[in-house]
Design a protein around this motif. Sequence first.
Motif, PDB file in Angstrom:
ATOM      1  N   ASN A  69       0.837  -1.192   0.000  1.00 33.35           N
ATOM      2  CA  ASN A  69       0.000   0.000   0.000  1.00 33.35           C
ATOM      3  C   ASN A  69       0.872   1.241   0.000  1.00 33.35           C
ATOM      4  O   ASN A  69       1.815   1.354   0.765  1.00 33.35           O
ATOM      5  N   TRP A  70       0.521   2.175  -0.854  1.00 31.54           N
ATOM      6  CA  TRP A  70       1.348   3.368  -1.026  1.00 31.54           C
ATOM      7  C   TRP A  70       0.889   4.479  -0.108  1.00 31.54           C
ATOM      8  O   TRP A  70       1.536   5.511   0.017  1.00 31.54           O
ATOM      9  N   MET A  71      -0.273   4.296   0.510  1.00 31.42           N
ATOM     10  CA  MET A  71      -0.735   5.235   1.527  1.00 31.42           C
ATOM     11  C   MET A  71      -1.367   4.379   2.600  1.00 31.42           C
ATOM     12  O   MET A  71      -1.763   3.246   2.357  1.00 31.42           O
ATOM     13  N   ASN A  72      -1.489   4.950   3.778  1.00 35.00           N
ATOM     14  CA  ASN A  72      -2.225   4.256   4.818  1.00 35.00           C
ATOM     15  C   ASN A  72      -3.680   4.141   4.349  1.00 35.00           C
ATOM     16  O   ASN A  72      -4.348   5.162   4.145  1.00 35.00           O
ATOM     17  N   THR A 130       3.601   1.846   5.855  1.00 35.85           N
ATOM     18  CA  THR A 130       3.683   3.146   5.191  1.00 35.85           C
ATOM     19  C   THR A 130       4.532   4.135   5.979  1.00 35.85           C
ATOM     20  O   THR A 130       4.297   5.329   5.933  1.00 35.85           O
ATOM     21  N   SER A 131       5.512   3.619   6.728  1.00 37.52           N
ATOM     22  CA  SER A 131       6.453   4.531   7.379  1.00 37.52           C
ATOM     23  C   SER A 131       7.875   4.054   7.101  1.00 37.52           C
ATOM     24  O   SER A 131       8.082   2.900   6.718  1.00 37.52           O
ATOM     25  N   ASN A 167       3.197   9.708   3.863  1.00 38.34           N
ATOM     26  CA  ASN A 167       3.306   8.347   3.315  1.00 38.34           C
ATOM     27  C   ASN A 167       3.961   8.370   1.946  1.00 38.34           C
ATOM     28  O   ASN A 167       4.764   7.500   1.605  1.00 38.34           O
ATOM     29  N   CYS A 168       3.588   9.377   1.146  1.00 39.67           N
ATOM     30  CA  CYS A 168       4.103   9.411  -0.215  1.00 39.67           C
ATOM     31  C   CYS A 168       5.589   9.728  -0.257  1.00 39.67           C
ATOM     32  O   CYS A 168       6.247   9.509  -1.268  1.00 39.67           O
TER      33      CYS A 168
END
Lengths: 367, 443
Positions: A121-124, A300-301, A340-341
């Motif tokens: 996943n690229w964002m939460n 995402t961190s 996140n990005c």
Amino acid sequence: MSANRRGLLVSSAPFVHVRESTTTLVLLVLICLVPSLGWAVFLFGVDVLLIVGLSAVAAVATEASLNLLRGRRTLLDGTALLTGVLIGFSMPPSAPLHVPILSSVFAIAVVKWSFGGLGSNWMNPAMAGVVFSHINWPGSLSTWKAPRFLTGVDGVSAVTPLGLLRNASGHVEGLPMDLLRDAGYRISGLDKGITAWLNDVPLSRLGARLPEGYVDLALGIRPGSLGEMAGLFLLIGSIILIARRAVRWEIPAACAAVFGVLVRLFGTGSEPLFSGDVLFALFTGSFLLVTFFCATDPVTSPMSRPGLILYGSGVGALVFLFRRFGAGPEGTAYAVILMNCLVSWMDAVLPAAGFRGRGERLPGGAG
Amino acid sequence: MNAIRTFKYGGIGLPPRSLDVEYPVMTAFLPSDAVLPLRQHAGAPARRVVEIGESIREGQLVGKASGTGSSNIHSPIPGIVTGIRKMPDLLGGMVEAVTVALEGSFDRLGRKNEVFPWKGLSKHQIQRAIADKGVVEDDGSGSPLFDRLHDPKGSRGDCVLVINGLESDPWNGSAAAILRERSSAVREGIAILQRVLSPVRTLIALDDPGSPFRTEGARTEPGEDGPPAEVVILEPRYPQDLPALLAEALSGRKAPHPECLVVTAGTVASVYDAVALNRPQVERYVTVAGDAVKAPGLLRARIGTSIGELLEECGGFSSDPECILLNGPFRGTAVADLDFPILKTTKSIVALTSAATLRSRTTACLRCGRCIVACPVRLDPSRLYKCIVRGKTKEAMAEGLDACTECGSCAYLCPSRLPLSQAFSLARSRTVRAGRAAGGRVS
């Protein structure tokens, strides 16, 4: 004893594992959220269970169908359930039921699975779902319900402290609590009782004095999203998460530190310079919920400690910016997905491993 | 001397497991058939020097060392050679093995040990004895001690002799047992090694709080062969017994100078047996542990005894094991065949149920970073794994795959149960094979 026992595992070492697995970690986070949910039920009634439940069911059902489509089995790891619960937590207690359901479907189907599900996943997903709902249904997400203890407030026209403050400030200068009182914000009897006791017994010895209203904030006796209410319960849950190392402490620590310092320096809109109300800022809005339970999602961190601190600081700074200057009263979810990005960039610039033996990795050149 | 030390980065503090070792350690039954694979050491298999039907004595040479890394193998029991066959070894290949059926009388067992006055021997004679008696490192690596002591050019400058008395993992109790039960043999063995090496320092690394070396000190006579041995207590921390990490923990430096020669306590006891008692390495301490074993414990067993017999002596299985491991769950090898024999390098037999292995389904990497924190050589296992899965082994090599010690800390801690160190060892062996096939050096 038979010479050859069938069914013996023959693979390669190591053969033992630590007790924690993905599922147990997710379970621990869910357990830490249970007291907050219970408190929300107590404050707003059983309706909130419907919101959280439907949100969770929608998330799990979406995950299940994508599992069928993609031929993977990720349902049992519990991450979809957690996403659904977090989206439900971010809804106002009076949210129309289609909002959490559609947000969960979006979070899982689009954000979580577009690059292949858990781990990609690229964002939460939960935060993306919340942002999705805020953009689509701003109207239905800004009507609030007054919680128990808060009497004399109209059930429909209740306003969150942050929303009220945003309307009130701009004209006047002053501490947020004073402005709220002037604007007609109610303080519960419970708060008055506890504050009086605190001031009489423990705080008088220290020579300190707690103004009225903060106990309401810490206990969530204020209009707001159903999961962000119980600041104290969220804090207890986060202590458990950090103690069990289910989340990395660097993120909430950096986030709260940066946010606190910025609020102290510049206030949240109404205070004079260098005298911002940090306690008020921490316990209003979804700051605690997002800092401890959403920004800390490891997928995402970043991975290195400097990366984690940079990421946490970024979230804290953005939350401050959005609150101080943004159009809406709050922007925690936006802050998280923006940071996140940047995670893959942080991982490249601040590599986690200290190995330099062959010297072939150029600084910043992680391919 | 009393400061508790450990290595610098990574590793895992494993929960201590009480092994319930009873002293004195029980001696295992002699095997009725001893199976002796001709490779129980690092290098090429030993050359067989007995024929089928031949009657041999206790301690007689069965396989003769062939080159560097190879070592002599002796018969642990008197008897008749009844079989010569190929059997699988632990490395995935096949090796020739000699089966000896117990018969006749023992030359040594039950008789008084005659201690040879080894102090009259020259360095060269001591080294010869160590080679003749087939003394190899008993910690799984199996490198012949002679190769490590032998210094043809005399170029070994100052060296530090380190006696490794640490347990490899919580499922092992052999090192502590040797230091407790054979402390005088270890002390003498240290003196013998000091004679050969003339080390500038001798250190004994321990983590057993009840070790006699801790309470009484090393008590080797200060002589012409170097200063007396010092005892260093280390914090039990996996994988501290790896020679490089042990040297780092002792010196506090990444690349210790002067050179450290790390020898396990069991090997030191074997040196004493070989030089002072003229006895080949045919016996060792084996820990039988794991939650699938009814009565876990320590045994003193002859090599060639089958692991099934030792498990039987420990009461057999209390529940169905998921796996049976030689040399521990972290770096050991799984065996399916209970007839597999104890080798010179078998420290432990561990039988675990699924409740102990805690295996579960692999999920995607959560990027939690636990593997990075745990890596003692500061690699990024999650990144290496990603490279290998995508077929970019070369990139993984550039990221330091070579430096991996295969300690398994990363895979142990991984909540997603990714087979990290398994993938690393596979990728490395593939690269080595590819390099060999190309006829060149591995880049």
